[in-house]
Design a protein around this motif. Structure first.
Motif, short mmCIF file in Angstrom:
data_model
loop_
_atom_site.label_atom_id
_atom_site.label_comp_id
_atom_site.label_asym_id
_atom_site.label_seq_id
_atom_site.Cartn_x
_atom_site.Cartn_y
_atom_site.Cartn_z
N SER A 77 0.80 -1.23 0.00
CA SER A 77 0.00 0.00 0.00
C SER A 77 0.83 1.27 0.00
CB SER A 77 -0.94 0.03 1.21
OG SER A 77 -1.78 -1.08 1.21
N MET A 78 1.82 1.35 0.85
CA MET A 78 2.60 2.58 0.99
C MET A 78 3.78 2.65 0.01
SD MET A 78 0.55 3.76 3.07
CE MET A 78 1.28 5.36 3.17
N HIS A 79 3.94 1.64 -0.81
CA HIS A 79 5.05 1.61 -1.77
C HIS A 79 4.59 1.78 -3.21
CE1 HIS A 79 8.12 0.48 1.20
NE2 HIS A 79 7.11 -0.13 1.80
N ARG A 80 3.29 1.93 -3.41
CA ARG A 80 2.76 2.09 -4.77
C ARG A 80 3.12 3.47 -5.31
NH1 ARG A 80 -0.65 -1.85 -6.61
NH2 ARG A 80 -1.08 -0.41 -8.28
N ASP A 81 3.37 3.54 -6.60
CA ASP A 81 3.67 4.84 -7.21
C ASP A 81 2.42 5.57 -7.68
OD1 ASP A 81 3.01 3.36 -9.44
OD2 ASP A 81 4.95 3.59 -10.42
N ASP A 82 1.25 4.96 -7.43
CA ASP A 82 0.00 5.58 -7.85
C ASP A 82 -0.94 5.86 -6.68
OD1 ASP A 82 -0.68 2.99 -7.22
OD2 ASP A 82 -1.71 2.57 -9.10
N VAL A 83 -0.40 5.95 -5.48
CA VAL A 83 -1.23 6.16 -4.29
C VAL A 83 -2.11 7.39 -4.45
CG1 VAL A 83 -1.18 6.74 -1.82
CG2 VAL A 83 0.28 4.94 -2.69
N GLY A 84 -1.55 8.47 -4.97
CA GLY A 84 -2.31 9.72 -5.11
C GLY A 84 -3.33 9.71 -6.23
N THR A 85 -3.23 8.75 -7.16
CA THR A 85 -4.14 8.75 -8.31
C THR A 85 -5.16 7.62 -8.27
OG1 THR A 85 -2.62 7.39 -9.61
CG2 THR A 85 -2.35 9.78 -9.78
N ARG A 86 -5.03 6.71 -7.32
CA ARG A 86 -5.98 5.59 -7.24
C ARG A 86 -7.32 6.08 -6.70
NH1 ARG A 86 -3.72 0.42 -7.65
NH2 ARG A 86 -5.42 -0.53 -6.51
N GLY A 87 -8.38 5.64 -7.33
CA GLY A 87 -9.70 6.00 -6.88
C GLY A 87 -10.06 5.33 -5.57
N ARG A 88 -9.57 4.12 -5.38
CA ARG A 88 -9.92 3.34 -4.20
C ARG A 88 -8.64 2.93 -3.48
NH1 ARG A 88 -12.18 -2.70 -4.56
NH2 ARG A 88 -12.21 -3.16 -2.35
N LEU A 89 -8.54 3.28 -2.22
CA LEU A 89 -7.38 2.89 -1.43
C LEU A 89 -7.75 1.69 -0.57
CD1 LEU A 89 -6.03 6.37 -0.30
CD2 LEU A 89 -5.22 4.94 -2.17
N PHE A 90 -6.85 0.76 -0.48
CA PHE A 90 -7.09 -0.45 0.29
C PHE A 90 -6.48 -0.29 1.68
CE2 PHE A 90 -7.31 -1.64 -4.11
CZ PHE A 90 -8.44 -2.44 -4.15
N PRO A 91 -7.06 -0.94 2.68
CA PRO A 91 -6.49 -0.83 4.02
C PRO A 91 -5.09 -1.44 4.07
CG PRO A 91 -8.34 -2.39 3.99
CD PRO A 91 -8.24 -1.79 2.63
N VAL A 92 -4.24 -0.84 4.87
CA VAL A 92 -2.89 -1.35 5.05
C VAL A 92 -2.96 -2.60 5.93
CG1 VAL A 92 -0.60 -0.84 5.99
CG2 VAL A 92 -1.89 0.95 4.80
N GLU A 93 -2.27 -3.64 5.49
CA GLU A 93 -2.20 -4.88 6.27
C GLU A 93 -0.78 -5.05 6.79
OE1 GLU A 93 -3.90 -8.39 4.65
OE2 GLU A 93 -5.37 -7.29 3.47
N PRO A 94 -0.62 -5.68 7.93
CA PRO A 94 0.74 -5.88 8.45
C PRO A 94 1.53 -6.83 7.55
CG PRO A 94 -0.92 -6.74 10.00
CD PRO A 94 -1.65 -6.18 8.83
N SER A 95 2.77 -6.46 7.29
CA SER A 95 3.66 -7.35 6.54
C SER A 95 4.27 -8.34 7.51
CB SER A 95 4.76 -6.55 5.84
OG SER A 95 4.21 -5.77 4.80
N LYS A 96 4.49 -9.57 7.01
CA LYS A 96 5.11 -10.62 7.83
C LYS A 96 6.08 -11.36 6.93
CE LYS A 96 4.04 -15.01 10.04
NZ LYS A 96 4.35 -15.99 9.02
N LEU A 97 7.35 -11.19 7.20
CA LEU A 97 8.40 -11.85 6.43
C LEU A 97 9.30 -12.64 7.38
CD1 LEU A 97 9.47 -8.98 4.00
CD2 LEU A 97 8.10 -10.98 3.46
N PRO A 98 10.05 -13.61 6.83
CA PRO A 98 11.03 -14.31 7.68
C PRO A 98 12.00 -13.29 8.28
CG PRO A 98 10.83 -15.38 5.55
CD PRO A 98 10.05 -14.11 5.47
N LEU A 99 12.42 -13.53 9.51
CA LEU A 99 13.32 -12.58 10.17
C LEU A 99 14.64 -12.46 9.45
CD1 LEU A 99 12.65 -13.34 13.94
CD2 LEU A 99 11.86 -11.40 12.57
#
Length: 186
Positions: A77-99
């Motif tokens: 969500s916060m890494h998209r290059d179209d955040v300002g132009t998207r008509g619909r924003l999706f809720p941010v979900e927690p990322s979970k990666l191997p440590l």
């Protein structure tokens, strides 16, 4: 192939539940063949449907090899290059990666590959957590129309589309309707 749940009045079903299951089983086999050390592998889904695809690929790999593959989630969500132009924003979900990402192969998983911008955002998000040894990309449907030089390593179905057409991937687990892929014919 018919289903009583079209996502739009002009949509036609392209893949049904058995087709999708066969595709996921094949992709799981391809991932196993390309990654001999499954203990250093993690399947990382892009919300929302990519997470479901990753979960199901992990189940297939465990069935094939008897190894439980680590799973993760990467929110773009916060890494998209179209955040300002998207008509619909999706809720941010927690990322979970191997440590420990070093010396790991991450298979980035999504439902549809289109312009390549979601994959690019996922790569940026992953980079903020560390540097994996290798990143691969798996999708159920590749519909073309890339705007960036990004290509999926594992593709369930190449589906040529017109730019304005919509492709819908639906899963019982996320959408409450039978697993299916639909395409709008306008």
């Amino acid at each position: 192939m018919t289903s009583p749940y079209p996502p739009s009045p002009t949509a036609r079903i392209i893949l049904d539940e058995p087709d999708i299951e066969r595709i996921l089983r094949r992709i799981a086999h391809e991932i196993v063949e390309a990654n001999p050390d499954l203990n250093r592998l993690a399947l990382v889904g892009i919300p929302s449907r990519g997470v479901e695809v990753a979960r199901r690929l992990a189940a297939h790999i465990e069935k094939i090899e008897g190894v439980a593959v680590e799973q993760g989630v990467i929110d773009v969500s916060m890494h998209r290059d179209d955040v300002g132009t998207r008509g619909r924003l999706f809720p941010v979900e927690p990322s979970k990666l191997p440590l420990d990402l070093a010396e790991r192969t991450l298979v980035l998983v999504d439902d549809v590959a289109f312009t390549g911008r979601t994959c690019r955002a996922a790569l940026d998000a992953i980079a903020s957590f560390g540097r994996p040894a290798r990143i691969q990309f798996a999708v159920v449907v590749d519909r073309g129309h890339r705007e960036l030089p990004i290509r999926a390593d594992y593709v369930g179905k190449n589906l040529p589309t017109e730019r304005g057409q919509r492709v819908y991937v639906r899963f019982n687990a996320t959408d409450g309707v039978p697993d299916s892929v639909w395409m709008d014919y306008q």
